[in-house]
Design an enzyme around this catalytic site. Sequence first.
Site, PDB file in Angstrom:
ATOM      1  N   HIS A 206       0.821  -1.220   0.000  1.00 55.02           N
ATOM      2  CA  HIS A 206       0.000   0.000   0.000  1.00 55.02           C
ATOM      3  C   HIS A 206       0.853   1.268   0.000  1.00 55.02           C
ATOM      4  O   HIS A 206       0.512   2.253   0.659  1.00 55.02           O
ATOM      5  CB  HIS A 206      -0.957   0.016   1.190  1.00 55.02           C
ATOM      6  CG  HIS A 206      -2.139  -0.883   1.020  1.00 55.02           C
ATOM      7  ND1 HIS A 206      -3.255  -0.519   0.304  1.00 55.02           N
ATOM      8  CD2 HIS A 206      -2.364  -2.134   1.464  1.00 55.02           C
ATOM      9  CE1 HIS A 206      -4.133  -1.511   0.331  1.00 55.02           C
ATOM     10  NE2 HIS A 206      -3.611  -2.523   1.016  1.00 55.02           N
TER      11      HIS A 206
ATOM     12  N   GLY B 229      -5.571 -11.336  -2.724  1.00 53.79           N
ATOM     13  CA  GLY B 229      -4.387 -10.494  -2.675  1.00 53.79           C
ATOM     14  C   GLY B 229      -3.341 -10.823  -3.711  1.00 53.79           C
ATOM     15  O   GLY B 229      -2.174 -10.450  -3.564  1.00 53.79           O
TER      16      GLY B 229
ATOM     17  N   SER C 274      -3.879 -10.116  -7.072  1.00 55.49           N
ATOM     18  CA  SER C 274      -4.145  -9.221  -8.205  1.00 55.49           C
ATOM     19  C   SER C 274      -4.851  -9.905  -9.370  1.00 55.49           C
ATOM     20  O   SER C 274      -4.513  -9.687 -10.532  1.00 55.49           O
ATOM     21  CB  SER C 274      -2.842  -8.567  -8.702  1.00 55.49           C
ATOM     22  OG  SER C 274      -2.319  -7.727  -7.705  1.00 55.49           O
ATOM     23  N   SER C 275      -5.852 -10.706  -9.064  1.00 54.94           N
ATOM     24  CA  SER C 275      -6.624 -11.316 -10.140  1.00 54.94           C
ATOM     25  C   SER C 275      -7.367 -10.267 -10.957  1.00 54.94           C
ATOM     26  O   SER C 275      -7.466 -10.381 -12.185  1.00 54.94           O
ATOM     27  CB  SER C 275      -7.625 -12.332  -9.563  1.00 54.94           C
ATOM     28  OG  SER C 275      -8.519 -11.703  -8.651  1.00 54.94           O
TER      29      SER C 275
ATOM     30  N   ASP D 168       0.517  -3.502  -9.501  1.00 52.04           N
ATOM     31  CA  ASP D 168       0.009  -4.759 -10.056  1.00 52.04           C
ATOM     32  C   ASP D 168       0.162  -4.807 -11.562  1.00 52.04           C
ATOM     33  O   ASP D 168       0.559  -5.821 -12.135  1.00 52.04           O
ATOM     34  CB  ASP D 168      -1.466  -4.935  -9.688  1.00 52.04           C
ATOM     35  CG  ASP D 168      -1.689  -4.895  -8.190  1.00 52.04           C
ATOM     36  OD1 ASP D 168      -0.712  -5.094  -7.444  1.00 52.04           O
ATOM     37  OD2 ASP D 168      -2.836  -4.666  -7.770  1.00 52.04           O
TER      38      ASP D 168
ATOM     39  N   SER E 177     -11.128 -10.776   0.199  1.00 52.92           N
ATOM     40  CA  SER E 177     -11.269  -9.326   0.287  1.00 52.92           C
ATOM     41  C   SER E 177     -11.485  -8.789  -1.114  1.00 52.92           C
ATOM     42  O   SER E 177     -10.556  -8.753  -1.928  1.00 52.92           O
ATOM     43  CB  SER E 177     -10.015  -8.698   0.907  1.00 52.92           C
ATOM     44  OG  SER E 177     -10.127  -7.288   0.948  1.00 52.92           O
TER      45      SER E 177
END
Length: 434
Positions: free
Chosen positions: A67, A177, A179-180, A224, A266
Amino acid sequence: YITPLPGANMATVPTYTSLQDVYPSVTDLQEVTQRYAHICERFAEAYHHAPDFYARAPGRVNLIGEHIDYSGYSVLPFALVQDTVMAVGVSKDRFPDADESRDTRVTLRNVDPKFPEKTFHIQRSISIDHSKHDWGNYFLAAYRGILDYIAAHNITTASHPASICIMMSGNIPPSAGLSSSSALVCVCAVTVMHCLQLNIPKTEIASLCARCERYIGTEGGGMDQAISFLAESGQAQLIDFNPLQAHPVSLPQGVAFVIAHSLVGSEKHATAATNFNLRVVECKLAAALLAHYMKLDRAKVRKLKDCHDMSGSSFPDMVKAVTTHLHVAPYTLDEISSILGISVEDLQKEYMSSGVKVNAPSYELHNRALHVFSEAERVHSLAGVCKLASTPITTHGELLNASHESCSNLYQCSCEELDQLTELCRRAGAVGSR
């Protein structure tokens, strides 16, 4: 096969005709070959002809630098073998029911039946309702990004086909988490680029894809997308922004990186207003207050790294600035606007004007900024120790552990299950876990 990997030294997205070249780290290609055969079979069943080409984009793991990309700081990810693949057919023949005023008809299907078929009539301008979370929006966002690129660069040679037929397959675990969603945007952009017979440099299409995600409601920083296009087989990448650059980092020999799932999903888009986008806004507001207190030109400050660069400070100096000028208690918009001497309405226009919504009664600025500056320093520390073969592996682990503690306590982007998982890993012998 059109693929973003491997070969970060190549300026443009490379083309391959062998799966071995696409997946150089896979020793047994039987499973990969069967997967592509299944995609091809499903494409033929749906469209009654073979695909013209395949496109793919990988998922990623971020070693460290959580982040902080949207605050302007470097990150250290590597790409995964798991990816999103599209089989694509392109035609210049219009459908009998096509409206001649429409440019391109796109049919989007997925081998996974839980994703319903989508049909779009693409015109030269595309509007996206990002209040609705629909998988087809990722394709629309990518297409819009390519059209924006064409317009910005006055490209007149783009070939707009009458129709594009797609069958998609993804094996990146969703909401995990990895990055699909970003891989989906990237593979869509590569697909559209190839269909329109364009050749966009990899750094430019990576930046383009980062902007595309804002069309669907998330304010990411570009990590990403950058690793999806700039990764190299067997290497991590130290990714810098403004300008976008990638520097290969060799990982320690004899070390295994275990990627484990806490089984807690998430959904970045679904929770953006209270989680992901809120963190972006908190960092922007922290930067604004630090600029005010450090007597910097606030008009030129949009990210925390701007304060760092404009003040010429070290990382420890920036940590001290946070603890000196920002109180630990959450801020309200009224308090921030009063300090800056502007109205709440102007504050919202200046720092929340992208159309991406946030929903919060207060804003945690001290802890968010403290995480960003300390995490940014850890990124360069880890990249540095990776270059020194003599460095004890426990040093790498300590940096990962410190990163997780900061993510959990200061940035609050962890959860109870993930905290438990990292602790279990350390008890089982991991030198570091985050």
